[in-house]
Design an enzyme around this catalytic site. Sequence first.
Site, mmCIF file in Angstrom:
data_model
loop_
_atom_site.group_PDB
_atom_site.id
_atom_site.type_symbol
_atom_site.label_atom_id
_atom_site.label_comp_id
_atom_site.label_asym_id
_atom_site.label_seq_id
_atom_site.Cartn_x
_atom_site.Cartn_y
_atom_site.Cartn_z
ATOM 1 C CG HIS A 55 6.671 1.773 11.044
ATOM 2 N ND1 HIS A 55 6.066 0.897 10.181
ATOM 3 C CD2 HIS A 55 7.534 1.058 11.799
ATOM 4 C CE1 HIS A 55 6.536 -0.319 10.421
ATOM 5 N NE2 HIS A 55 7.435 -0.246 11.384
ATOM 6 C CG ASN A 105 -1.979 -1.122 1.069
ATOM 7 O OD1 ASN A 105 -2.556 -1.362 0.016
ATOM 8 N ND2 ASN A 105 -2.135 -1.870 2.150
#
Length: 151
Positions: free
Chosen positions: A99, A11
């Site tokens: 992240h 994604n």
Amino acid sequence: MPTIYLLNGPNLNLLGQRQPEVYGHETLDDVLTLARAAAGDAARVEAFQSNHEGQLIDWIHEARLAADAIVINPGAYTHTSIAILDALNAFEGPVFEVHISQVHKREAFRHHSYVSLRADGVIAGLGIEGYAAAVRRAVALIGARGADGPS
């Protein structure tokens, strides 16, 4: 010249479009531009993205001979993939987990990372700047190792 593999998981090809309130408006191209600027003339950054776990593992295996460090945002595989952990454990250079969001302020299932068990550093919540920080640290460690790496 040393090489850093920049790996992005599922994604992340939708970065800038998918949930911009969580992941921001920058794209994966912006990530690469930032990472290459952070590396400067000290290292080459080769970027890869896949929505497929096996492809990410193949690139990690390839990195064993072709790269001096790995910067990886495994996406959702962070929380599920022992296979990616096993592949990273076979890589001898530095590994940094990135992240974009602050995963510890999100759903409880995002609080566990298999990749962190191998990572030499984990950066979360800095937006795409986390990639630049990881690349800078990788460059510093590669430089400290000298000519011992695969370059």
